[in-house]
Write an enzyme that holds these catalytic residues in place. Structure first.
Site, PDB file in Angstrom:
ATOM      1  N   ASP B 237       0.896  -1.153   0.000  1.00  0.00           N
ATOM      2  CA  ASP B 237       0.000   0.000   0.000  1.00  0.00           C
ATOM      3  C   ASP B 237       0.940   1.209   0.000  1.00  0.00           C
ATOM      4  O   ASP B 237       1.515   1.556   1.031  1.00  0.00           O
ATOM      5  CB  ASP B 237      -0.890   0.005   1.247  1.00  0.00           C
ATOM      6  CG  ASP B 237      -1.890   1.150   1.221  1.00  0.00           C
ATOM      7  OD1 ASP B 237      -1.531   2.245   0.749  1.00  0.00           O
ATOM      8  OD2 ASP B 237      -3.029   0.961   1.676  1.00  0.00           O
ATOM      9  N   HIS B 238       1.112   1.817  -1.182  1.00  0.00           N
ATOM     10  CA  HIS B 238       2.190   2.806  -1.280  1.00  0.00           C
ATOM     11  C   HIS B 238       1.941   4.029  -0.402  1.00  0.00           C
ATOM     12  O   HIS B 238       2.872   4.756  -0.088  1.00  0.00           O
ATOM     13  CB  HIS B 238       2.460   3.196  -2.736  1.00  0.00           C
ATOM     14  CG  HIS B 238       1.399   4.022  -3.360  1.00  0.00           C
ATOM     15  ND1 HIS B 238       0.352   3.476  -4.038  1.00  0.00           N
ATOM     16  CD2 HIS B 238       1.216   5.352  -3.387  1.00  0.00           C
ATOM     17  CE1 HIS B 238      -0.422   4.459  -4.464  1.00  0.00           C
ATOM     18  NE2 HIS B 238       0.084   5.608  -4.084  1.00  0.00           N
ATOM     19  N   HIS B 300      -6.104   2.773   1.057  1.00  0.00           N
ATOM     20  CA  HIS B 300      -5.227   3.843   1.535  1.00  0.00           C
ATOM     21  C   HIS B 300      -5.804   4.608   2.730  1.00  0.00           C
ATOM     22  O   HIS B 300      -5.147   4.810   3.737  1.00  0.00           O
ATOM     23  CB  HIS B 300      -4.946   4.859   0.421  1.00  0.00           C
ATOM     24  CG  HIS B 300      -4.364   4.269  -0.817  1.00  0.00           C
ATOM     25  ND1 HIS B 300      -3.381   3.320  -0.786  1.00  0.00           N
ATOM     26  CD2 HIS B 300      -4.608   4.512  -2.128  1.00  0.00           C
ATOM     27  CE1 HIS B 300      -3.051   2.995  -2.028  1.00  0.00           C
ATOM     28  NE2 HIS B 300      -3.785   3.702  -2.865  1.00  0.00           N
TER      29      HIS B 300
END
Lengths: 338, 548
Positions: B237-238, B300
């Protein structure tokens, strides 16, 4: 030049400076000026040094280590002389509306007034934040009254590679009782990190105890402080891994004095570990070739200058156990070599 | 019985730690555990050259096998991040990348293609030909189709060859930069070829979406678990890799003064906004299936909310932190069907004129159904059912074609209990703590101060900490951080299966209701802050959206 400085007046000038900056900046907006401070950084320089060199290093350091910077410029004189001026340095980060400003004080002093400086500088230091003292001159470090001003600093920064007698300066650093950041040690971080990275491999780590020889090759006649530090650190690490190697020094007269050009770690067995790191190039761009067994790789080191070295040291305000162990061992090596 | 090196080491260390330790060495007492290789017995438990005060975390020798090596993600993010780690001297000397995709290409062609991509997409960093040429020596390529079992036999041979010539010790990170529908097939292929286990560690990284609902997320996890242990699955999950998201943990748990205020007694509400000014940018087909709720909030923003609201973990060990995040996600109150439309808002942008140019509405975008019911804007009011947060609303919104690109968290504190200074104007000005994730990363605190001059007039002022200007050093990109963590084996910033399931648990009831409801789209103009209904949702709770 006047003979005294009133710290109260300097502080008042600084306060006025902030008011002026606040008025000047972007009167239509409330964004204004942001004041940043993480430490007091005192720098001792010779009057003969180009002031723009020092201030450009300070300016580069400010974004990462915002500080109240006090630069004290010394000239050789037996007359007690002191004077000061205050100014600020501001920068506007790209795309931002607000300026970031830091305070700067420049003091001109004669050697004879060194004993008067500590009571002046002490009230100028920012409360509750560390005081770092960077001494750029070997001569100033050697003045008998130097310890008085060093006393107010939490950490003393110097570059032992500028001193003529490496064993002597190593002994003095160890005997100073201060937290010291020696830029000759800081300069080794890149190569130390490279060595450490190699032994992240379990294959090489498993063969570490076999290392029997360490060879450090350097320019000039005598090992520089950096060579003593590096050898001391490697020996310490190897001993903690069960190896008891011998250290060999190899001077190369044609190389620039003080430069470390090659480090070798090798075992006695013919099929044992062989590691050689060759460093070449100027400080602005150094390359390292790593040969380990049959594998050869190349690494480019980032530039090596006062800004880069100071940036690293200022990030460590407290004691550095690895450095202190290596300093003690370097002292022993230097005494043995003598 | 032959004992493999990895198993042997694990048992060796485990058995010896409780027995005898001397000068950093372990002496093996149990004869049964003695490996024939004396060198391993004498191996220090840790690298004695480490200097954590000065050295950055280093990556052990390994190979990264990227499926989808000819794709956009590899070119724009993965290879630039790996190159940057090489530039920072974080990679081991024998580090290698094996690119895998269907396009036939030689190693040299792959290197040339990646050279151009890295030079083009490198963020905020110089491209150094000399560093590149050393890095490129470790780049390899093989053509293969995930659906073809032969490809995995070929992959095994290539990895063995790389291991022999680059000394990667059998450590392999598999990175699936492919369509999510291929994740299970790729994992099965890896497993069938015997590549999920070997001499060194084996890990797999997958990109979101992790399923499109709770059931498909579980199904995907089950398929991955047939081959890999959960501890070896890294769901990226950047957002969690962003420096400023990590700084939330430092801010909350590294300081003593904020945590005592961090609960229902002092916090009035929390707003989390992730706004994008762009539209779907040619990804209309994909976006039509996903929508803002699935694309942003399910992963996110709920992860950010968990980071904001979680309890402190006892240690900063990966599972300790992830346990706390997972616990928080499980305590998000699940909406009942009849509560969904009052507590969540679906929106879709319509055409508008912005900056003198016509901007199409979502339904006018290429590849989008002209009657599409996809949400390009989603907002929801969540409550956390635990002691700390009971009654505090968490307002979350995300959308495309909003006025600007901004991601931030606003924590609004309660008003002072008594107005000592009388009426201070029409607008209430509660204390506000803003955590800015992007673009101007930093933290601001708004409080009241006396206006200069006679009388006691107050006005709000903002005290700012700006990440970029306070620390001039370049921050690593999210992919640099996350790739480095995966290679080191630190899963703190990765999502675990139970976290994925818990966040689907919170979002799925909303999706179920929305799917059966016909919305009057478009309901907001491109370039505005979303549908009016979103303002009304907050008004029902006595709040208004901030304007970031």
């Amino acid at each position: 030049m006047s003979t005294t400085i009133q710290p109260e007046r300097v502080l008042r000038e600084l306060a006025e400076l902030w008011v002026t900056l606040g008025k000047e900046s972007d009167p239509g907006h409330s964004s204004g000026v942001l004041r940043a401070c993480a430490m007091t950084l005192i720098t001792l320089v010779e009057e003969s040094e180009d002031p723009s060199d020092v201030w450009s290093t300070m300016a580069a350091l400010m974004p990462e280590h915002p500080s109240r910077a006090i630069v004290i410029r010394f000239r050789e004189s037996a007359t007690r002389e002191l004077s000061s001026r205050v100014f600020s340095q501001c920068w506007m980060p790209f795309g931002h509306r607000r300026q970031i400003c830091c305070e700067q004080i420049e003091i001109s002093a004669s050697d004879a007034s060194l004993p008067d400086l500590a009571p002046v500088v002490l009230p100028l230091a920012v409360a509750d934040l560390p005081v770092m003292l960077w001494c750029r001159s070997a001569r100033l470090f050697s003045l008998p009254d130097f310890p008085q001003i060093a006393k107010i600093a939490h950490k003393l920064l110097l570059d032992s590679s500028a001193f003529p007698d490496p064993p002597e300066i190593l002994a003095r650093i160890q005997g100073s009782g201060k937290i010291v950041g020696d830029l000759a040690w800081t300069r080794l971080t890149r190569v130390r990190e490279l060595i450490s990275q190699i032994f992240e491999s379990r294959n090489y780590l498993a063969r570490l105890a076999d290392v029997a020889h360490v060879k450090v090759t350097f320019g000039g006649n005598v090992p520089p402080t950096g060579a003593y530090y590096l050898a001391a650190w490697i020996l310490d690490c190897l001993e903690s891994a069960g190896a008891h190697p011998r250290v060999d020094w190899e001077p190369v007269l044609g190389d620039p004095p003080g430069q470390i050009s090659r480090i070798e770690l090798s075992s006695a067995a013919s099929d044992g570990l062989r590691l050689a790191i060759c460093i070449s190039g100027e400080s602005a761009r150094q390359c390292a070739e790593v040969q380990i067994d049959s594998l050869t790789t190349h690494t480019v080191f980032p530039p090596d200058n006062d800004y880069v070295l100071l940036r690293e040291e200022l990030a460590i305000p407290g004691r550095d156990a690895v450095y202190e162990r290596s300093l003690a061992r370097a002292n022993k090596l230097a005494a043995e070599k003598k | 019985m032959k004992i493999g090196r990895k198993n042997h080491l694990t048992r060796f260390v485990g058995a010896a730690q409780g027995e005898r330790q001397r000068n950093g060495f372990v002496t093996v007492i149990s004869a049964a555990l003695v490996e024939p290789c004396d060198k391993l017995n004498n191996m220090p438990l840790e690298n004695p050259f480490q200097d954590p005060l000065r050295f950055e975390r280093r990556i052990p020798e390994c190979a990264v096998a990227i499926f989808g090596a000819n794709g956009d993600l590899t070119k724009r993010k993965l290879l630039p991040a790996l190159y940057r780690l090489a530039y920072e001297r974080r990679l081991s000397p024998g580090f290698a990348v094996l690119g895998i995709s269907r396009t036939p290409m030689s190693d040299d062609q792959f290197r040339a293609s990646m050279h151009d991509s890295v030079a083009k997409f490198l963020e905020d960093s110089p491209f150094d030909e000399e560093v590149w040429s050393a890095f490129a020596q470790g780049l390899y390529y093989m053509a293969g189709d995930i659906g073809d079992p032969q490809a995995f036999t070929h992959l095994a041979a290539s990895l063995k060859q790389i291991e022999d010539c680059r000394h990667t010790a059998g450590n392999v990170l598999f990175y699936l930069s492919t369509q999510p529908s291929q994740y299970a097939a790729a994992a099965k292929g890896i497993g069938a070829a015997g590549l999920a286990e070997g001499k060194g560690w084996r890990r797999i990284v997958i990109e979101k979406p992790f399923g499109h609902d709770l059931e498909s997320a579980r199904e995907l996890s089950n398929e991955l678990h047939e081959v890999f242990r959960e501890s070896d699955i890294y769901r990226i999950d950047h957002y969690l890799g962003k420096e400023t998201v990590q700084n939330i943990l430092a801010f909350r748990f590294g300081n003593g003064i904020f945590e005592p205020l961090w609960d229902r007694r002092y916090v009035n509400s929390v707003q989390i906004t992730a706004a994008e000014s762009i539209g779907v940018e040619g990804r209309g087909g994909y976006y039509q299936e996903a929508g803002a709720l699935r694309d942003m909030i399910q992963n996110h923003l709920l992860q950010i909310m968990a980071t904001i609201a979680m309890e402190p973990s006892a240690t900063f060990q990966p599972d300790a932190v992830r346990d706390e995040r997972a616990k928080l996600l499980r305590t998000i109150r699940v909406m009942k069907p009849d509560q969904v439309l009052a507590n969540s808002i679906s929106g879709q942008y319509g055409p508008a004129r912005i900056g003198g140019a016509d901007v199409p509405g979502f339904r006018q975008e290429k590849g989008v159904d002209p009657q599409s019911q996809t949400n390009t804007y989603a907002a929801a009011t969540f409550f956390v059912d635990n002691w700390r947060w009971a009654g505090v609303p968490f307002f979350i919104r995300s959308g495309k074609r909003l006025p600007k690109r901004v991601t931030e968290i606003a924590i609004q504190f309660n008003d002072a209990p008594h107005a000592v200074f009388g009426d201070n104007g029409d607008e209430a000005t509660p204390n506000l703590l803003i955590l800015r994730i992007q673009p101007e990363e930093g933290i601001s605190l708004r409080f009241l101060s006396k206006r200069p001059g006679a009388g006691m007039k107050l006005r709000p002022v903002s005290m700012d900490f700006n990440y970029g200007s306070s620390f001039g050093e370049r921050s690593p990109t999210a992919y640099e951080t996350l790739l480095l963590d995966a290679m080191i084996g630190d899963a703190t910033l990765y999502t675990r299966q139970d976290m994925v399931e818990a966040s689907w648990g919170a979002v799925e009831p909303i999706l179920n209701v929305w799917q059966n409801h016909k919305f009057e789209f478009p309901n907001y103009e491109a370039g505005t802050w979303g549908p009016k209904a979103a303002d009304e949702m907050l008004a029902r709770h006595g709040h208004t959206w901030r304007t970031p």
